[in-house]
Design a protein around this motif. Structure first.
Motif, mmCIF file in Angstrom:
data_model
loop_
_atom_site.group_PDB
_atom_site.id
_atom_site.type_symbol
_atom_site.label_atom_id
_atom_site.label_comp_id
_atom_site.label_asym_id
_atom_site.label_seq_id
_atom_site.Cartn_x
_atom_site.Cartn_y
_atom_site.Cartn_z
ATOM 1 N N PHE A 2 -4.005 15.633 -10.186
ATOM 2 C CA PHE A 2 -4.044 15.280 -8.766
ATOM 3 C C PHE A 2 -4.175 16.529 -7.908
ATOM 4 N N ILE A 3 -5.010 16.394 -6.882
ATOM 5 C CA ILE A 3 -5.313 17.508 -5.989
ATOM 6 C C ILE A 3 -4.889 17.103 -4.581
ATOM 7 N N ASP A 4 -4.031 17.905 -3.967
ATOM 8 C CA ASP A 4 -3.643 17.653 -2.575
ATOM 9 C C ASP A 4 -4.551 18.450 -1.654
ATOM 10 N N LEU A 5 -5.150 17.747 -0.716
ATOM 11 C CA LEU A 5 -5.975 18.398 0.302
ATOM 12 C C LEU A 5 -5.207 18.244 1.614
ATOM 13 N N ASP A 6 -4.466 19.286 1.969
ATOM 14 C CA ASP A 6 -3.574 19.195 3.130
ATOM 15 C C ASP A 6 -4.324 19.625 4.390
ATOM 16 N N GLN A 7 -5.328 18.837 4.743
ATOM 17 C CA GLN A 7 -6.158 19.156 5.902
ATOM 18 C C GLN A 7 -6.757 17.876 6.462
ATOM 19 N N HIS A 8 -7.219 17.976 7.687
ATOM 20 C CA HIS A 8 -7.883 16.852 8.345
ATOM 21 C C HIS A 8 -9.317 16.750 7.817
ATOM 22 N N LEU A 9 -9.677 15.583 7.359
ATOM 23 C CA LEU A 9 -10.990 15.396 6.732
ATOM 24 C C LEU A 9 -11.656 14.117 7.216
ATOM 25 N N GLU A 10 -12.969 14.140 7.320
ATOM 26 C CA GLU A 10 -13.745 12.912 7.489
ATOM 27 C C GLU A 10 -13.828 12.202 6.137
ATOM 28 N N ILE A 11 -13.719 10.885 6.150
ATOM 29 C CA ILE A 11 -14.069 10.089 4.958
ATOM 30 C C ILE A 11 -15.557 9.801 5.078
ATOM 31 N N THR A 12 -16.380 10.442 4.236
ATOM 32 C CA THR A 12 -17.808 10.141 4.349
ATOM 33 C C THR A 12 -18.167 8.885 3.565
ATOM 34 N N ASN A 13 -17.317 8.497 2.643
ATOM 35 C CA ASN A 13 -17.534 7.261 1.896
ATOM 36 C C ASN A 13 -16.310 6.893 1.089
ATOM 37 N N LEU A 14 -16.014 5.601 1.066
ATOM 38 C CA LEU A 14 -15.061 5.051 0.104
ATOM 39 C C LEU A 14 -15.741 3.850 -0.527
ATOM 40 N N VAL A 15 -15.702 3.789 -1.846
ATOM 41 C CA VAL A 15 -16.259 2.641 -2.561
ATOM 42 C C VAL A 15 -15.265 2.230 -3.639
ATOM 43 N N GLY A 16 -15.093 0.928 -3.815
ATOM 44 C CA GLY A 16 -14.144 0.525 -4.840
ATOM 45 C C GLY A 16 -14.083 -0.965 -5.028
ATOM 46 N N ASN A 17 -13.061 -1.372 -5.758
ATOM 47 C CA ASN A 17 -12.910 -2.792 -6.058
ATOM 48 C C ASN A 17 -11.441 -3.159 -6.186
ATOM 49 N N ILE A 18 -11.216 -4.469 -6.124
ATOM 50 C CA ILE A 18 -9.882 -5.046 -6.328
ATOM 51 C C ILE A 18 -9.967 -5.902 -7.583
ATOM 52 N N SER A 19 -9.006 -5.742 -8.463
ATOM 53 C CA SER A 19 -8.906 -6.633 -9.619
ATOM 54 C C SER A 19 -7.426 -6.751 -9.961
ATOM 55 N N LEU A 20 -7.100 -7.247 -11.122
ATOM 56 C CA LEU A 20 -5.694 -7.479 -11.462
ATOM 57 C C LEU A 20 -5.199 -6.514 -12.529
ATOM 58 N N LYS A 21 -3.942 -6.095 -12.375
ATOM 59 C CA LYS A 21 -3.266 -5.321 -13.420
ATOM 60 C C LYS A 21 -1.838 -5.842 -13.483
ATOM 61 N N ASP A 22 -1.397 -6.249 -14.650
ATOM 62 C CA ASP A 22 -0.074 -6.853 -14.795
ATOM 63 C C ASP A 22 0.109 -8.012 -13.817
ATOM 64 N N GLY A 23 -0.987 -8.739 -13.548
ATOM 65 C CA GLY A 23 -0.910 -9.938 -12.701
ATOM 66 C C GLY A 23 -0.993 -9.689 -11.208
ATOM 67 N N ASN A 24 -1.027 -8.421 -10.796
ATOM 68 C CA ASN A 24 -1.048 -8.103 -9.371
ATOM 69 C C ASN A 24 -2.367 -7.432 -8.973
ATOM 70 N N PRO A 25 -2.778 -7.643 -7.711
ATOM 71 C CA PRO A 25 -4.002 -6.990 -7.239
ATOM 72 C C PRO A 25 -3.838 -5.480 -7.249
ATOM 73 N N ILE A 26 -4.850 -4.794 -7.763
ATOM 74 C CA ILE A 26 -4.829 -3.339 -7.762
ATOM 75 C C ILE A 26 -6.175 -2.850 -7.217
ATOM 76 N N ALA A 27 -6.087 -1.878 -6.328
ATOM 77 C CA ALA A 27 -7.304 -1.296 -5.759
ATOM 78 C C ALA A 27 -7.699 -0.074 -6.576
ATOM 79 N N HIS A 28 -8.970 -0.013 -6.946
ATOM 80 C CA HIS A 28 -9.525 1.182 -7.596
ATOM 81 C C HIS A 28 -10.643 1.667 -6.700
ATOM 82 N N ALA A 29 -10.461 2.852 -6.146
ATOM 83 C CA ALA A 29 -11.465 3.353 -5.215
ATOM 84 C C ALA A 29 -11.711 4.829 -5.443
ATOM 85 N N HIS A 30 -12.952 5.237 -5.208
ATOM 86 C CA HIS A 30 -13.315 6.656 -5.196
ATOM 87 C C HIS A 30 -13.727 6.994 -3.784
ATOM 88 N N ILE A 31 -13.488 8.246 -3.417
ATOM 89 C CA ILE A 31 -13.628 8.619 -2.016
ATOM 90 C C ILE A 31 -14.292 9.986 -1.908
#
Lengths: 145, 145, 145
Positions: free
Chosen positions: A64-93
């Motif tokens: 894990f990399i911490d970017l401790d700065q103000h940044l624009e999100i130029t893109n987020l793409v991902g999906n929702i599916s289930l893990k252990d019966g609960n919705p989980i978001a998987h996204a790349h940014i």
């Protein structure tokens, strides 16, 4: 083997996320509240700080990399599916800093929204459930042909 | 002149690509197998190595860059249309390395999947066919108003 | 508080933008011509030069960066909504240069298309109108729960 499943469009939601919320947790909470088990997501906006993951394919663990700065999100793409019966978001940014330089990775908790516009497209179809994939060490979809 | 054509939503497919496959070729093969001639595609995941193109607008030819490293796919966006009567995938891709630094370009063969989640949205509409565009030297859609 | 509104799919448009046009202005013009007030947009392609914004969260103003070089568009994501009664495009964009290095930010006027493939998905729903958000200084959607 690649496995693609037919799915159908469900309810669409468009809106904005709360200033100061945790981006990954907020998306997950929205899906829990709306009872969404399968979806695609996309977003743009800006963050107060970010935490992104990079999967070490040899060590089979996320760094894990911490970017401790103000940044624009130029893109987020991902999906929702289930893990252990609960919705989980998987996204790349992807982010950009004040010089325009871009960064990115696997969206992790600790990414704090400054402003964010989200599109959530629920999908109907077979259950997409995540479980350990032996080949990669990742929680991939456990679907079979 | 810009030319936008009305299209209609077709079948949606969501799934995962095989570990070790060639990303561009696998997407193309899926479209051939499913008889898809027009679509939008998006993906996220990770690759074992990548090959990306940059179009030299003066020389009017692609330069190819090999990234011989493990990378996150922070975004893939693209489409399926026809070239010489066959489905062809045109996608651009953004990557991030273990420091979070981002790279990207035109997705080329030689990009090998570690793990990849793909959404493929088939579209119905007029034929989108690629042919040489004199102005740019690129295989653009040959549509007219 | 995060606010997500249900919306419905509208007309889809897919096509290519004119060589030499201003990317942001052309998208806006297409929406005015097609009477589109709400939409999602995505694109890929290449530009002759770019102008991107970075929002200074402390000073509460955009800084603009001119990238006077030929770049691939590795991703464009955004939306159409209303501001002062007119359609306005809000898009973030990611680029890559001839070494594969990625850049990005808020798409600004002055980004000139070399070639660009655009998907525009009109949406039906409540009015999404931008107005000054006191908390961030940005023209966010003025929706309430």
């Amino acid at each position: 083997m690649s496995i693609m499943k037919p799915v159908k469009p469900g309810q669409l939601f468009m809106g904005k996320l709360a200033h100061g919320c945790d981006l990954l947790e907020e998306i997950t909470n929205i899906c829990i509240n709306e009872n969404i088990k399968l979806a695609r997501i996309e977003a743009l906006g800006a963050v107060q700080k970010a935490c992104i993951g990079y999967y070490d394919q040899n060590a089979r663990e996320y760094q894990f990399i911490d970017l401790d700065q103000h940044l624009e999100i130029t893109n987020l793409v991902g999906n929702i599916s289930l893990k252990d019966g609960n919705p989980i978001a998987h996204a790349h940014i992807t982010f950009a800093d004040e010089t325009g330089k871009a960064f990115g990775g696997h969206l992790a908790s600790g990414t704090i929204v400054f402003a964010c516009e989200l599109l959530l497209e629920a999908l109907e179809g077979p259950e997409f459930t995540r479980g350990l994939d032996e080949e990669t060490g990742l929680p991939l979809w456990t679907m079979s042909e």
